[in-house]
Design an enzyme around this catalytic site. Structure first.
Site, PDB file in Angstrom:
ATOM      1  N   ASN A  10      34.996 -14.130 -10.143  1.00 19.95           N
ATOM      2  CA  ASN A  10      34.027 -13.143  -9.665  1.00 19.95           C
ATOM      3  C   ASN A  10      34.065 -11.983 -10.651  1.00 19.95           C
ATOM      4  O   ASN A  10      34.982 -11.169 -10.617  1.00 19.95           O
ATOM      5  CB  ASN A  10      34.426 -12.696  -8.252  1.00 19.95           C
ATOM      6  CG  ASN A  10      33.554 -11.564  -7.743  1.00 19.95           C
ATOM      7  OD1 ASN A  10      32.545 -11.226  -8.341  1.00 19.95           O
ATOM      8  ND2 ASN A  10      33.958 -10.960  -6.630  1.00 19.95           N
ATOM      9  N   LYS A  12      32.272  -9.448 -10.895  1.00 18.01           N
ATOM     10  CA  LYS A  12      31.865  -8.150 -10.336  1.00 18.01           C
ATOM     11  C   LYS A  12      30.924  -7.437 -11.321  1.00 18.01           C
ATOM     12  O   LYS A  12      30.174  -8.106 -12.033  1.00 18.01           O
ATOM     13  CB  LYS A  12      33.096  -7.322  -9.972  1.00 18.01           C
ATOM     14  CG  LYS A  12      34.035  -8.114  -9.036  1.00 18.01           C
ATOM     15  CD  LYS A  12      35.097  -7.298  -8.396  1.00 18.01           C
ATOM     16  CE  LYS A  12      35.971  -8.214  -7.538  1.00 18.01           C
ATOM     17  NZ  LYS A  12      37.013  -7.515  -6.817  1.00 18.01           N
ATOM     18  N   HIS A  96      31.424 -10.458   0.591  1.00 23.48           N
ATOM     19  CA  HIS A  96      32.597  -9.930  -0.128  1.00 23.48           C
ATOM     20  C   HIS A  96      32.979  -8.583   0.491  1.00 23.48           C
ATOM     21  O   HIS A  96      32.106  -7.810   0.897  1.00 23.48           O
ATOM     22  CB  HIS A  96      32.265  -9.772  -1.612  1.00 23.48           C
ATOM     23  CG  HIS A  96      33.486  -9.462  -2.421  1.00 23.48           C
ATOM     24  ND1 HIS A  96      34.000  -8.194  -2.508  1.00 23.48           N
ATOM     25  CD2 HIS A  96      34.324 -10.264  -3.123  1.00 23.48           C
ATOM     26  CE1 HIS A  96      35.106  -8.229  -3.243  1.00 23.48           C
ATOM     27  NE2 HIS A  96      35.320  -9.482  -3.628  1.00 23.48           N
ATOM     28  N   GLU A  98      33.806  -5.877  -0.770  1.00 28.25           N
ATOM     29  CA  GLU A  98      33.179  -4.707  -1.394  1.00 28.25           C
ATOM     30  C   GLU A  98      31.769  -4.502  -0.847  1.00 28.25           C
ATOM     31  O   GLU A  98      31.308  -3.369  -0.701  1.00 28.25           O
ATOM     32  CB  GLU A  98      33.203  -4.859  -2.923  1.00 28.25           C
ATOM     33  CG  GLU A  98      34.598  -4.577  -3.466  1.00 28.25           C
ATOM     34  CD  GLU A  98      35.004  -5.382  -4.682  1.00 28.25           C
ATOM     35  OE1 GLU A  98      34.130  -5.903  -5.400  1.00 28.25           O
ATOM     36  OE2 GLU A  98      36.238  -5.496  -4.919  1.00 28.25           O
ATOM     37  N   GLU A 168      40.071 -13.340   1.909  1.00 31.66           N
ATOM     38  CA  GLU A 168      40.430 -12.257   1.006  1.00 31.66           C
ATOM     39  C   GLU A 168      40.894 -11.052   1.822  1.00 31.66           C
ATOM     40  O   GLU A 168      40.066 -10.250   2.264  1.00 31.66           O
ATOM     41  CB  GLU A 168      39.223 -11.851   0.149  1.00 31.66           C
ATOM     42  CG  GLU A 168      38.696 -12.965  -0.732  1.00 31.66           C
ATOM     43  CD  GLU A 168      38.059 -12.437  -2.011  1.00 31.66           C
ATOM     44  OE1 GLU A 168      38.396 -12.968  -3.072  1.00 31.66           O
ATOM     45  OE2 GLU A 168      37.259 -11.489  -1.944  1.00 31.66           O
ATOM     46  N   GLY A 174      41.876  -6.391  -5.691  1.00 30.71           N
ATOM     47  CA  GLY A 174      41.807  -5.374  -6.739  1.00 30.71           C
ATOM     48  C   GLY A 174      42.937  -4.358  -6.689  1.00 30.71           C
ATOM     49  O   GLY A 174      42.888  -3.322  -7.346  1.00 30.71           O
ATOM     50  N   SER A 213      44.092 -10.416  -5.951  1.00 33.84           N
ATOM     51  CA  SER A 213      45.137 -10.269  -6.977  1.00 33.84           C
ATOM     52  C   SER A 213      45.815 -11.576  -7.354  1.00 33.84           C
ATOM     53  O   SER A 213      47.017 -11.614  -7.579  1.00 33.84           O
ATOM     54  CB  SER A 213      46.171  -9.221  -6.542  1.00 33.84           C
ATOM     55  OG  SER A 213      45.539  -7.978  -6.301  1.00 33.84           O
TER      56      SER A 213
END
Ligand code: PGA
Length: 250
Positions: A10, A12, A96, A98, A168, A174, A213
């Site tokens: 991904n 991003k 996701h 985010e 996730e 991250g 991570s």
């Protein structure tokens, strides 16, 4: 049931046109059809057409990082599933963390995006997971249940026959902080059991990825857990060597 592992990068909102081309070329040179894992990359929208050309007739899957909940019309800033299909996408990430946390996407909106992806032949990668606060409050399972329920209500549990789930934990995305293998396996097993209660065959063949991570150093142990079928890789997918090492850890 043999599930072929899947490792998806991904990217991003990172990179330039040139740096993405170079990254993709390096990834391509390190991946072969006979590898144990299937490999995919989710590029920023603007890079998709060029990535599709570079990947044409290659074994790497191409994905987007989101997809609209409508087919067309006055939805400024959105990109539809038919558009993504036209430009060669196979996958679309939906939900996701985010998107959920920074852009306020609700479970219902994520479910609608998921359904549109499926309706147009994209494989949705449905992300689920709890925040640190939710975990500490003991709400992990309730949060995940809610995220899944919205999808099941709209698209049915059976829709998972053509989808992928990514667990996730938000506190591991991250942050450099990876969940322990026990924490990961516990949730993956929970997801598989929950789906199995309604659709045992689909549950047995469903790929459940871990994201948060993942690095070359921890990929092998994470992917070694019985219900972990690969990973969704952020930071470490921006470097071809790291990403390939993760792909080859399967
Ligand atoms: P990370 O991101 O690997 O950088 O933690 C994972 C993801 O957001 O999918």
């Amino acid at each position: 049931m043999v599930r072929r592992p899947l490792v998806v990068g991904n990217w991003k909102m990172n990179g330039t046109r040139e740096s993405r081309k170079a990254l993709l070329a390096d990834i391509l040179s390190g991946v072969s059809e006979t590898d144990s894992a299937e490999v995919g990359v989710c590029a920023p929208f603007v890079f998709i057409p060029e990535a599709a050309e570079l990947l044409e007739s290659k074994s790497i899957l191409l994905g987007a990082q989101n997809v609209a909940d409508e087919d067309e019309g006055a939805f400024t800033g959105e990109i539809s599933a038919p558009m993504l299909r036209e430009f060669g996408c196979d996958l679309a990430i939906v939900g996701h963390s985010e998107r959920r946390l920074l852009y306020g996407e609700s479970n219902q909106l994520v479910a609608a995006r998921y359904k549109k992806a499926l309706d147009h032949g994209l494989t949705p990668i449905l992300c689920v997971g709890e925040t640190l606060d939710q975990r500490e409050q003991g709400d992990t399972f309730a949060v995940i249940d809610g995220q899944l329920a919205a999808v099941f209500d709209l698209a049915g549990v059976e829709s998972l026959a053509n989808a992928v789930i990514a667990y996730e934990p938000v506190w591991a995305v991250g942050t450099g902080r990876t969940a322990t293998t026990e924490q990961v396996q516990e949730i993956h097993e929970y997801l598989r059991r929950k789906i199995s209660e309604r659709e045992p065959e689909i549950s047995a063949s469903l790929r459940i990825l871990y994201g948060g991570s993942v690095k070359p150093e921890n990929a092998r142990t994470l992917f070694g857990m019985p219900d972990v079928d690969g990973g969704l890789i952020g930071e470490a997918s921006l470097d071809a060597e790291s990403f390939l090492s993760i792909c080859h850890s399967v």
